[in-house]
Design an enzyme around this catalytic site. Structure first.
Site, PDB file in Angstrom:
ATOM      1  CE  LYS A  25      -3.691  -3.053   2.307  1.00  0.00           C
ATOM      2  NZ  LYS A  25      -5.009  -2.042   3.766  1.00  0.00           N
ATOM      3  CE1 TYR A  66      -9.740  -3.504   1.031  1.00  0.00           C
ATOM      4  CE2 TYR A  66      -8.970  -1.244   0.315  1.00  0.00           C
ATOM      5  CZ  TYR A  66      -8.520  -2.824   0.518  1.00  0.00           C
ATOM      6  OH  TYR A  66      -7.075  -2.877   1.309  1.00  0.00           O
ATOM      7  CG  PHE A  98     -13.845   2.633   6.890  1.00  0.00           C
ATOM      8  CD1 PHE A  98     -13.434   2.497   6.675  1.00  0.00           C
ATOM      9  CD2 PHE A  98     -14.967   2.652   8.367  1.00  0.00           C
ATOM     10  CE1 PHE A  98     -13.776   0.802   6.861  1.00  0.00           C
ATOM     11  CE2 PHE A  98     -15.197   1.150   7.790  1.00  0.00           C
ATOM     12  CZ  PHE A  98     -14.804   0.783   7.445  1.00  0.00           C
ATOM     13  NE  ARG A 153      -6.148 -11.616   7.057  1.00  0.00           N
ATOM     14  CZ  ARG A 153      -6.571 -10.508   6.385  1.00  0.00           C
ATOM     15  NH1 ARG A 153      -6.119  -9.860   5.385  1.00  0.00           N
ATOM     16  NH2 ARG A 153      -7.846  -9.958   7.938  1.00  0.00           N
ATOM     17  CB  THR A 183      -8.139  -4.815   9.928  1.00  0.00           C
ATOM     18  OG1 THR A 183      -8.203  -6.659   9.565  1.00  0.00           O
ATOM     19  CG2 THR A 183      -8.351  -3.862   9.044  1.00  0.00           C
ATOM     20  NE  ARG A 209      -2.534  -5.342   7.575  1.00  0.00           N
ATOM     21  CZ  ARG A 209      -3.565  -5.793   7.181  1.00  0.00           C
ATOM     22  NH1 ARG A 209      -4.594  -6.724   8.312  1.00  0.00           N
ATOM     23  NH2 ARG A 209      -4.559  -5.885   5.977  1.00  0.00           N
ATOM     24  CG  ASN A 232      -3.597  -1.647   7.401  1.00  0.00           C
ATOM     25  OD1 ASN A 232      -3.302  -1.104   6.067  1.00  0.00           O
ATOM     26  ND2 ASN A 232      -4.917  -2.342   7.869  1.00  0.00           N
ATOM     27  CG  HIS A 263      -5.766  -6.654   0.695  1.00  0.00           C
ATOM     28  ND1 HIS A 263      -6.282  -6.740   1.245  1.00  0.00           N
ATOM     29  CD2 HIS A 263      -5.100  -7.375  -1.227  1.00  0.00           C
ATOM     30  CE1 HIS A 263      -7.198  -7.546   0.328  1.00  0.00           C
ATOM     31  NE2 HIS A 263      -6.396  -8.389  -0.267  1.00  0.00           N
ATOM     32  CD  GLU A 319      -8.638  -9.956  -2.145  1.00  0.00           C
ATOM     33  OE1 GLU A 319      -9.262  -9.744  -1.265  1.00  0.00           O
ATOM     34  OE2 GLU A 319      -7.409  -9.774  -2.327  1.00  0.00           O
TER      35      GLU A 319
HETATM   36  P1  ADP Z   1      -8.070  -6.773   5.770  1.00  0.00           P
HETATM   37  O1  ADP Z   1      -7.737  -5.541   5.233  1.00  0.00           O
HETATM   38  O2  ADP Z   1      -7.245  -6.544   7.339  1.00  0.00           O
HETATM   39  O3  ADP Z   1      -8.640  -7.506   5.755  1.00  0.00           O
HETATM   40  P2  ADP Z   1     -11.019  -5.067   5.722  1.00  0.00           P
HETATM   41  O4  ADP Z   1     -11.199  -5.803   4.936  1.00  0.00           O
HETATM   42  O5  ADP Z   1     -12.058  -5.150   7.121  1.00  0.00           O
HETATM   43  O6  ADP Z   1      -9.846  -5.898   6.934  1.00  0.00           O
HETATM   44  O7  ADP Z   1     -10.412  -3.427   5.286  1.00  0.00           O
HETATM   45  C1  ADP Z   1      -9.498  -3.060   4.511  1.00  0.00           C
HETATM   46  C2  ADP Z   1      -9.297  -1.878   4.785  1.00  0.00           C
HETATM   47  O8  ADP Z   1     -10.013  -0.801   5.047  1.00  0.00           O
HETATM   48  C3  ADP Z   1      -7.872  -2.151   5.448  1.00  0.00           C
HETATM   49  O9  ADP Z   1      -7.191  -2.519   4.935  1.00  0.00           O
HETATM   50  C4  ADP Z   1      -7.771  -0.305   6.489  1.00  0.00           C
HETATM   51  O10 ADP Z   1      -6.705  -0.240   5.374  1.00  0.00           O
HETATM   52  C5  ADP Z   1      -9.409   0.106   5.924  1.00  0.00           C
HETATM   53  N1  ADP Z   1     -10.000  -0.499   7.349  1.00  0.00           N
HETATM   54  C6  ADP Z   1     -10.559  -0.785   7.933  1.00  0.00           C
HETATM   55  N2  ADP Z   1     -11.175  -1.324   8.837  1.00  0.00           N
HETATM   56  C7  ADP Z   1     -11.076   0.868   8.949  1.00  0.00           C
HETATM   57  C8  ADP Z   1     -12.048   1.915  10.098  1.00  0.00           C
HETATM   58  N3  ADP Z   1     -12.520   0.850  11.321  1.00  0.00           N
HETATM   59  N4  ADP Z   1     -11.433   2.685   9.879  1.00  0.00           N
HETATM   60  C9  ADP Z   1     -11.230   3.081   8.620  1.00  0.00           C
HETATM   61  N5  ADP Z   1     -10.161   2.734   7.642  1.00  0.00           N
HETATM   62  C10 ADP Z   1     -10.490   0.990   7.801  1.00  0.00           C
END
Ligand code: ADP
Length: 152
Positions: free
Chosen positions: A10, A50, A58, A93, A99, A110, A125, A128, A139
């Site tokens: 990222k 996403y 968000f 993971r 996350t 992370r 973070n 991905h 994906e």
């Molecule tokens: P992951 O990336 O661990 O699979 P998610 O798919 O739930 O997690 O979320 C996608 C991305 O959205 C996260 O990696 C993060 O960058 C962002 N994100 C997730 N939750 C939040 C939140 N509560 N506030 C802001 N950004 C968030």
């Protein structure tokens, strides 16, 4: 089970020049790197990637974050990788971490390098990683043409 996983480096990790370190950690998992490229992102691609976040307050911040708006990356660049091997998703993971970097174990990517801007509601973070083999396939089809990925 032999499976594939999509990993994205990222914009915050690109800005901090963490790519080599992240790849070093991934390589220790002894998986095969079967696809790699730099991608110039569009908002449509991010929203499709996403799509499970549709309706989240968000999401707009996530789109701006991925577009590089917060990390001085005007070319909207992301690095994408496909890794393949035994239990690839679970292994990746595990070293990527939770996350929210504040909740991630300290030794994970992370946990080590992520950051949360609570006031702005942005979760930086670094990477991905697909969260299931099924999602990985969805994906990978989104980010790579079939001929861009080798069969290891
Ligand atoms: P992951 O990336 O661990 O699979 P998610 O798919 O739930 O997690 O979320 C996608 C991305 O959205 C996260 O990696 C993060 O960058 C962002 N994100 C997730 N939750 C939040 C939140 N509560 N506030 C802001 N950004 C968030």
């Amino acid at each position: 089970m032999k499976e594939r996983c999509l990993v994205l480096i990222k914009p915050d990790a690109l800005e901090k020049r963490l790519t080599g370190m992240i790849l070093d950690r991934l390589e220790r998992l002894e998986l095969d790197i079967v696809g790699t490229k730099a991608v110039s992102l569009t908002e449509d691609l991010i929203r499709e990637h996403y799509k499970h976040l549709a309706g989240k307050p968000f999401l707009a911040n996530v789109v701006r974050y991925m577009m590089g708006d917060y990390n001085h990356l005007p070319n909207h660049k992301i690095l994408a990788f496909v890794l393949q091997g035994e239990d690839a998703v679970k292994k990746i993971r595990h070293i990527v971490g939770a996350t929210n970097p504040d909740n991630a174990q300290a030794w994970t990517i992370r946990g080590n390098f992520g950051k949360v801007d609570k006031a702005a509601d942005i979760v930086y973070n670094c990477v991905h990683a697909s969260d299931s083999p099924e999602d990985a396939e969805r994906e990978i089809a989104l980010w790579f043409k079939p001929e861009e990925v080798l069969d290891a």
